[in-house]
Design a protein around this motif. Sequence first.
Motif, PDB file in Angstrom:
ATOM      1  N   VAL A 275       0.868  -1.187   0.000  1.00 46.83           N
ATOM      2  CA  VAL A 275       0.000   0.000   0.000  1.00 46.83           C
ATOM      3  C   VAL A 275       0.904   1.237   0.000  1.00 46.83           C
ATOM      4  O   VAL A 275       1.817   1.326   0.826  1.00 46.83           O
ATOM      5  N   PRO A 276       0.705   2.171  -0.936  1.00 44.80           N
ATOM      6  CA  PRO A 276       1.624   3.317  -1.007  1.00 44.80           C
ATOM      7  C   PRO A 276       1.380   4.346   0.096  1.00 44.80           C
ATOM      8  O   PRO A 276       0.300   4.395   0.695  1.00 44.80           O
ATOM      9  N   ASP A 277       2.406   5.166   0.335  1.00 48.03           N
ATOM     10  CA  ASP A 277       2.294   6.337   1.217  1.00 48.03           C
ATOM     11  C   ASP A 277       1.868   6.024   2.637  1.00 48.03           C
ATOM     12  O   ASP A 277       1.011   6.706   3.203  1.00 48.03           O
ATOM     13  N   ILE A 278       2.463   4.983   3.200  1.00 44.40           N
ATOM     14  CA  ILE A 278       2.212   4.672   4.606  1.00 44.40           C
ATOM     15  C   ILE A 278       3.353   5.298   5.404  1.00 44.40           C
ATOM     16  O   ILE A 278       4.507   4.867   5.300  1.00 44.40           O
ATOM     17  N   VAL A 279       3.024   6.328   6.173  1.00 41.09           N
ATOM     18  CA  VAL A 279       4.054   7.060   6.925  1.00 41.09           C
ATOM     19  C   VAL A 279       3.663   7.078   8.409  1.00 41.09           C
ATOM     20  O   VAL A 279       2.541   7.449   8.753  1.00 41.09           O
ATOM     21  N   GLU A 280       4.578   6.624   9.245  1.00 41.08           N
ATOM     22  CA  GLU A 280       4.382   6.675  10.699  1.00 41.08           C
ATOM     23  C   GLU A 280       5.702   7.115  11.338  1.00 41.08           C
ATOM     24  O   GLU A 280       6.766   6.907  10.763  1.00 41.08           O
ATOM     25  N   CYS A 281       5.630   7.671  12.544  1.00 42.97           N
ATOM     26  CA  CYS A 281       6.860   7.945  13.283  1.00 42.97           C
ATOM     27  C   CYS A 281       7.326   6.656  13.959  1.00 42.97           C
ATOM     28  O   CYS A 281       6.509   5.885  14.462  1.00 42.97           O
ATOM     29  N   VAL A 298       8.735   7.873   9.080  1.00 44.26           N
ATOM     30  CA  VAL A 298       9.346   6.819   8.278  1.00 44.26           C
ATOM     31  C   VAL A 298       8.316   6.360   7.242  1.00 44.26           C
ATOM     32  O   VAL A 298       7.151   6.157   7.592  1.00 44.26           O
ATOM     33  N   ARG A 299       8.761   6.226   5.994  1.00 43.32           N
ATOM     34  CA  ARG A 299       7.854   5.663   4.978  1.00 43.32           C
ATOM     35  C   ARG A 299       8.022   4.149   4.981  1.00 43.32           C
ATOM     36  O   ARG A 299       9.137   3.641   4.906  1.00 43.32           O
ATOM     37  N   LEU A 300       6.885   3.445   5.115  1.00 40.54           N
ATOM     38  CA  LEU A 300       6.921   1.980   5.217  1.00 40.54           C
ATOM     39  C   LEU A 300       6.606   1.345   3.870  1.00 40.54           C
ATOM     40  O   LEU A 300       5.766   1.861   3.118  1.00 40.54           O
ATOM     41  N   GLY A 301       7.283   0.223   3.585  1.00 42.63           N
ATOM     42  CA  GLY A 301       7.046  -0.433   2.304  1.00 42.63           C
ATOM     43  C   GLY A 301       7.191  -1.938   2.400  1.00 42.63           C
ATOM     44  O   GLY A 301       7.117  -2.513   3.486  1.00 42.63           O
ATOM     45  N   ARG A 302       7.425  -2.568   1.247  1.00 44.71           N
ATOM     46  CA  ARG A 302       7.444  -4.033   1.168  1.00 44.71           C
ATOM     47  C   ARG A 302       8.581  -4.662   1.965  1.00 44.71           C
ATOM     48  O   ARG A 302       8.529  -5.834   2.317  1.00 44.71           O
ATOM     49  N   ASN A 303       9.638  -3.867   2.241  1.00 49.21           N
ATOM     50  CA  ASN A 303      10.769  -4.402   3.003  1.00 49.21           C
ATOM     51  C   ASN A 303      10.883  -3.789   4.386  1.00 49.21           C
ATOM     52  O   ASN A 303      11.923  -3.914   5.034  1.00 49.21           O
ATOM     53  N   GLY A 304       9.873  -3.097   4.838  1.00 45.16           N
ATOM     54  CA  GLY A 304       9.960  -2.397   6.123  1.00 45.16           C
ATOM     55  C   GLY A 304      10.164  -0.911   5.867  1.00 45.16           C
ATOM     56  O   GLY A 304       9.366  -0.266   5.173  1.00 45.16           O
ATOM     57  N   VAL A 305      11.283  -0.367   6.422  1.00 49.83           N
ATOM     58  CA  VAL A 305      11.542   1.066   6.206  1.00 49.83           C
ATOM     59  C   VAL A 305      11.904   1.300   4.742  1.00 49.83           C
ATOM     60  O   VAL A 305      12.868   0.712   4.235  1.00 49.83           O
ATOM     61  N   GLU A 306      11.148   2.117   4.076  1.00 47.97           N
ATOM     62  CA  GLU A 306      11.473   2.468   2.690  1.00 47.97           C
ATOM     63  C   GLU A 306      12.293   3.754   2.666  1.00 47.97           C
ATOM     64  O   GLU A 306      13.209   3.908   1.887  1.00 47.97           O
ATOM     65  N   GLU A 307      11.955   4.664   3.578  1.00 44.15           N
ATOM     66  CA  GLU A 307      12.676   5.936   3.631  1.00 44.15           C
ATOM     67  C   GLU A 307      12.525   6.546   5.031  1.00 44.15           C
ATOM     68  O   GLU A 307      11.423   6.562   5.585  1.00 44.15           O
TER      69      GLU A 307
END
Length: 343
Positions: A275-281, A298-307
């Motif tokens: 799911v795109p644009d999942i951002v949490e602290c 932190v931007r979350l993605g398929r591998n965990g932290v994306e950015e």
Amino acid sequence: MRPSMLRSMESALRRAAGARSFSSGAAPGRKVAILGAAGGIGQPLSLLMKLNPLVTRLSLYDIAGTPGVAADVSHINTAAQVAGFAGEEQLGEALEGSDIVIIPAGVPRKPGMTRDDLFNINAGIVKSLSTAIAKYCPHALVNMISNPVNSTVPIAAEVFKKAGTYDEKKLFGVTTLDVIRAKTFYAGKAGLPVEDANVPVVGGHAGITILPLFSQATPSTNALSHEDIKALTKRTQDGGTEVVEAKAGKGSATLSMAYAGAVFADACLKGLNGVPDIVECSFVQSSITELPFFASKVRLGRNGVEEVLGLGSLSDFEKQGLENLKPELKSSIEKGIKFAKEN
Ligand SMILES: NC(=O)c1ccc[n+]([C@@H]2O[C@H](COP(=O)([O-])OP(=O)(O)OC[C@H]3O[C@@H](n4cnc5c(N)ncnc54)[C@H](O)[C@@H]3O)[C@@H](O)[C@H]2O)c1
Ligand SMILES: O=C(O)C[C@H](O)C(=O)O
């Protein structure tokens, strides 16, 4: 209770466990393990994760008491298959195949204690659980709730490094409760709808290391004076202590923490599912300051932290708060690393 009331309660709880909508039809099966599942946080967190439609297997582990919690939660008519595991000999089975491991295992504070006072007991618990994670589910995302988070996350990182399984994208200190408190206190003071409020909280998870960035709060408002912002900052930093004192010896935040843990795990699940644009602290390995671990968006993605997102522009008050927190956060991180290296 009327059936309509039950239905609306059920959908409210489902919303609580999965704050953003997602078509569960397209989602792959996900296994979530909770270590410390029979505790004050563990039990309501188990309930909320059972309500999350993205979870297909829910593994509840504790040193004792989990068969009862698992039997209880398993009667809820949602898809997740629940299994309870008790005692170290069942830890491997509890962990195997996990996509996410949530750790609320360990002792909570009593009035007069700091989170660091929990170090002597919780450091060993976190170290042994992390050793098992490295062995049985080295690719899982780890959501660390056990305090002191500023030290337990570095401990887990060192254990994973020693085992050769460390992936900095997959280790998270859960600081969501700080964000939830900041949102609640900010909306309350500014007279804004709480469900619209957002406030990033950076730094760490103890006292002055918790730095809410009210200058970046949305919706923005002119209703708050500098004195109001100072008071909101202090209340957010002392939120945990407020609950510890109110509970008067019966532990620390459990219900709000279970909610926060469920929100963060849901964000991780959504990230894993693309799911795109999942951002949490979250408190993660970071290079946005000179400290090796730091909480930020932190931007979350398929591998965990994306950015790991930057701090953005800070008010002078926040800049000062940032400088003030660094020595304490640095020493808590170093304490965790030292413990893991020496034990
Ligand atoms: N990150 C946060 O924002 C946040 C918020 C609230 C509480 N906490 C922390 O979460 C931790 C748990 O709090 P709680 O109120 O649920 O405590 P609790 O005492 O009610 O529950 C802790 C559970 O951990 C279990 N446990 C102990 N050793 C274990 C082990 N080796 N393996 C598995 N389980 C084990 C216990 O049996 C117990 O069931 C505390 O350290 C507390 O400070 C963190
Ligand atoms: O305050 C505590 O000890 C528990 C937790 O870290 C919290 O913030 O509520």
